[in-house]
Design a protein around this motif. Structure first.
Motif, PDB file in Angstrom:
ATOM      1  N   ARG A 187      96.263  15.510  23.039  1.00  0.00           N
ATOM      2  CA  ARG A 187      95.259  14.664  22.379  1.00  0.00           C
ATOM      3  C   ARG A 187      93.851  15.256  22.472  1.00  0.00           C
ATOM      4  O   ARG A 187      92.906  14.692  21.923  1.00  0.00           O
ATOM      5  CB  ARG A 187      95.277  13.268  23.009  1.00  0.00           C
ATOM      6  CG  ARG A 187      96.553  12.500  22.718  1.00  0.00           C
ATOM      7  CD  ARG A 187      96.507  11.117  23.325  1.00  0.00           C
ATOM      8  NE  ARG A 187      96.746  11.149  24.764  1.00  0.00           N
ATOM      9  CZ  ARG A 187      96.443  10.154  25.596  1.00  0.00           C
ATOM     10  NH1 ARG A 187      95.855   9.065  25.126  1.00  0.00           N
ATOM     11  NH2 ARG A 187      96.699  10.250  26.882  1.00  0.00           N
ATOM     12  N   THR A 188      93.718  16.370  23.169  1.00  0.00           N
ATOM     13  CA  THR A 188      92.430  17.057  23.282  1.00  0.00           C
ATOM     14  C   THR A 188      92.481  18.358  22.485  1.00  0.00           C
ATOM     15  O   THR A 188      93.489  18.673  21.848  1.00  0.00           O
ATOM     16  CB  THR A 188      92.113  17.361  24.754  1.00  0.00           C
ATOM     17  OG1 THR A 188      92.950  18.447  25.200  1.00  0.00           O
ATOM     18  CG2 THR A 188      92.345  16.144  25.635  1.00  0.00           C
ATOM     19  N   PHE A 205      97.814  22.988  38.207  1.00  0.00           N
ATOM     20  CA  PHE A 205      96.625  22.933  39.068  1.00  0.00           C
ATOM     21  C   PHE A 205      96.174  21.485  39.266  1.00  0.00           C
ATOM     22  O   PHE A 205      95.915  21.047  40.397  1.00  0.00           O
ATOM     23  CB  PHE A 205      95.518  23.759  38.411  1.00  0.00           C
ATOM     24  CG  PHE A 205      94.147  23.576  38.988  1.00  0.00           C
ATOM     25  CD1 PHE A 205      93.760  24.244  40.139  1.00  0.00           C
ATOM     26  CD2 PHE A 205      93.229  22.743  38.357  1.00  0.00           C
ATOM     27  CE1 PHE A 205      92.480  24.080  40.667  1.00  0.00           C
ATOM     28  CE2 PHE A 205      91.954  22.571  38.880  1.00  0.00           C
ATOM     29  CZ  PHE A 205      91.576  23.239  40.030  1.00  0.00           C
ATOM     30  N   LEU A 206      96.114  20.735  38.172  1.00  0.00           N
ATOM     31  CA  LEU A 206      95.654  19.352  38.242  1.00  0.00           C
ATOM     32  C   LEU A 206      96.647  18.485  39.011  1.00  0.00           C
ATOM     33  O   LEU A 206      96.246  17.656  39.842  1.00  0.00           O
ATOM     34  CB  LEU A 206      95.448  18.812  36.820  1.00  0.00           C
ATOM     35  CG  LEU A 206      94.893  17.396  36.684  1.00  0.00           C
ATOM     36  CD1 LEU A 206      93.585  17.237  37.451  1.00  0.00           C
ATOM     37  CD2 LEU A 206      94.688  17.057  35.207  1.00  0.00           C
ATOM     38  N   ALA A 207      97.938  18.675  38.759  1.00  0.00           N
ATOM     39  CA  ALA A 207      98.952  17.883  39.455  1.00  0.00           C
ATOM     40  C   ALA A 207      98.934  18.170  40.963  1.00  0.00           C
ATOM     41  O   ALA A 207      99.043  17.250  41.784  1.00  0.00           O
ATOM     42  CB  ALA A 207     100.334  18.183  38.878  1.00  0.00           C
ATOM     43  N   ALA A 208      98.791  19.436  41.338  1.00  0.00           N
ATOM     44  CA  ALA A 208      98.745  19.782  42.756  1.00  0.00           C
ATOM     45  C   ALA A 208      97.522  19.165  43.425  1.00  0.00           C
ATOM     46  O   ALA A 208      97.602  18.688  44.565  1.00  0.00           O
ATOM     47  CB  ALA A 208      98.731  21.305  42.919  1.00  0.00           C
ATOM     48  N   GLY A 237      89.322  18.992  33.270  1.00  0.00           N
ATOM     49  CA  GLY A 237      88.281  18.034  32.914  1.00  0.00           C
ATOM     50  C   GLY A 237      88.544  17.369  31.573  1.00  0.00           C
ATOM     51  O   GLY A 237      88.332  16.161  31.409  1.00  0.00           O
ATOM     52  N   HIS A 238      89.008  18.155  30.596  1.00  0.00           N
ATOM     53  CA  HIS A 238      89.333  17.595  29.286  1.00  0.00           C
ATOM     54  C   HIS A 238      90.465  16.571  29.396  1.00  0.00           C
ATOM     55  O   HIS A 238      90.399  15.501  28.769  1.00  0.00           O
ATOM     56  CB  HIS A 238      89.749  18.716  28.324  1.00  0.00           C
ATOM     57  CG  HIS A 238      88.597  19.405  27.668  1.00  0.00           C
ATOM     58  ND1 HIS A 238      87.822  20.336  28.327  1.00  0.00           N
ATOM     59  CD2 HIS A 238      88.073  19.306  26.423  1.00  0.00           C
ATOM     60  CE1 HIS A 238      86.885  20.778  27.511  1.00  0.00           C
ATOM     61  NE2 HIS A 238      87.019  20.171  26.350  1.00  0.00           N
ATOM     62  N   ILE A 239      91.483  16.887  30.179  1.00  0.00           N
ATOM     63  CA  ILE A 239      92.609  15.960  30.317  1.00  0.00           C
ATOM     64  C   ILE A 239      92.179  14.682  31.026  1.00  0.00           C
ATOM     65  O   ILE A 239      92.492  13.571  30.584  1.00  0.00           O
ATOM     66  CB  ILE A 239      93.763  16.643  31.076  1.00  0.00           C
ATOM     67  CG1 ILE A 239      94.330  17.801  30.247  1.00  0.00           C
ATOM     68  CG2 ILE A 239      94.866  15.634  31.391  1.00  0.00           C
ATOM     69  CD1 ILE A 239      95.373  18.635  30.974  1.00  0.00           C
ATOM     70  N   LEU A 240      91.438  14.825  32.108  1.00  0.00           N
ATOM     71  CA  LEU A 240      91.005  13.639  32.864  1.00  0.00           C
ATOM     72  C   LEU A 240      90.078  12.745  32.054  1.00  0.00           C
ATOM     73  O   LEU A 240      90.065  11.522  32.246  1.00  0.00           O
ATOM     74  CB  LEU A 240      90.322  14.073  34.162  1.00  0.00           C
ATOM     75  CG  LEU A 240      91.229  14.699  35.224  1.00  0.00           C
ATOM     76  CD1 LEU A 240      90.405  15.183  36.403  1.00  0.00           C
ATOM     77  CD2 LEU A 240      92.299  13.720  35.677  1.00  0.00           C
ATOM     78  N   SER A 241      89.326  13.342  31.142  1.00  0.00           N
ATOM     79  CA  SER A 241      88.393  12.547  30.329  1.00  0.00           C
ATOM     80  C   SER A 241      89.125  11.548  29.433  1.00  0.00           C
ATOM     81  O   SER A 241      88.553  10.532  29.022  1.00  0.00           O
ATOM     82  CB  SER A 241      87.516  13.464  29.470  1.00  0.00           C
ATOM     83  OG  SER A 241      88.282  14.107  28.462  1.00  0.00           O
TER      84      SER A 241
END
Length: 274
Positions: A187-188, A205-208, A237-241
């Motif tokens: 979606r980004t 990286f984000l999951a860890a 950062g894009h995913i978390l946003s």
């Protein structure tokens, strides 16, 4: 020397990211992001109801993202584009679906999203023919405006390999969480900004980080997979946003709806108003 065959995804330039066709046509950047996000959400919902594999839904979402970096939302209706993209992706991924089924499913998911009465679409109704024509034209426009370059490399298989290399396939949370981040990232704009290996590393990286699992740093694990830490942080950062804001249910899906939507915004916030 003969040209080398490349399976790398085509990426947009910094100028394309900064100034999109829709932006030049007066579409607010926040609204454009909401339109992209909504389109991808509807593709995912429709694909699930159609029983499609994830690769088909993901391919369609990437095609939509690419398309609107060379085309404007004010000239090509989102509803038509997402139907055309999914129809095309079904053929690319060898999971064909009938036009009638795609139209009926999108009519259902759109009505559900907009909290409208779920009334079955008549096959001979004006709306059905309008959607059928929109789908057909959109598929041709996607092929034309992307110069028939509709090859989409996805990071799912790479993620599985990276999990195996790092001994994480049996972790209770990281594999599924990483997979979910790859899906959400559709979606980004990350799939038109980075190549699949970097996207796969970023999801891992984000999951860890979320699971507070320390990964090898001598050398840093991402360098083994030809990735850069700055890219991983940016993608994360894009995913978390995505989780901080959700598009409103009344996002315009057709050209008349978009024109009316922008007109209402202009009335509520006229230029120069304090």
């Amino acid at each position: 020397m003969a040209p080398r065959l490349s399976l790398a995804n085509p990426l947009v330039t910094a100028d394309q990211l900064e100034t999109t066709p829709s932006g030049r046509d007066g579409v607010d950047p926040a609204l454009e992001q909401q339109l992209r996000c909504t389109g991808c959400d509807l593709i995912q919902a429709a694909g699930i109801l159609l029983g499609l594999p994830q690769v088909a839904m993901a391919t369609a979402q990437v095609l939509v993202q690419r398309f609107y970096y060379v085309s404007s939302f004010t000239k090509f209706a989102l509803r038509d584009t997402i139907m055309g993209a999914l129809f095309l992706a079904c053929k690319i991924e060898e999971s064909p679906r009938k036009v009638k089924d795609i139209i009926n499913v999108f009519d259902y998911v759109i009505k559900k999203k907009q909290d409208l009465p779920i009334i079955p679409l008549e096959s001979f109704s004006p709306l059905f023919y309008d959607m059928k024509n929109g789908l057909t034209v959109a598929e041709l426009q996607i092929l034309k405006r992307l110069a028939f370059n509709v090859q989409v490399q996805l990071p799912y298989a790479l993620l599985v390999n990276y999990l195996q290399c790092l001994g994480l396939t049996q972790h209770p949370r990281i594999p599924q969480m990483s997979w979910n981040y790859l899906n959400d990232g559709l979606r980004t704009n990350i799939y038109v900004s980075y190549q699949p290996p970097i996207i796969a590393c970023a999801a891992l990286f984000l999951a860890a980080r979320q699971c507070q699992v320390k990964l090898p740093d001598q050398p840093p694990w991402w360098t083994v997979f030809d990735s850069d830490l700055r890219d991983l942080v940016n993608i994360a950062g894009h995913i978390l946003s995505l989780y901080h804001t959700q598009p409103p249910p009344d996002i315009p899906l057709t050209l008349p709806e978009l024109e009316e939507y922008q007109s209402e915004i202009l009335k509520a916030h006229p230029p120069g108003a304090i």
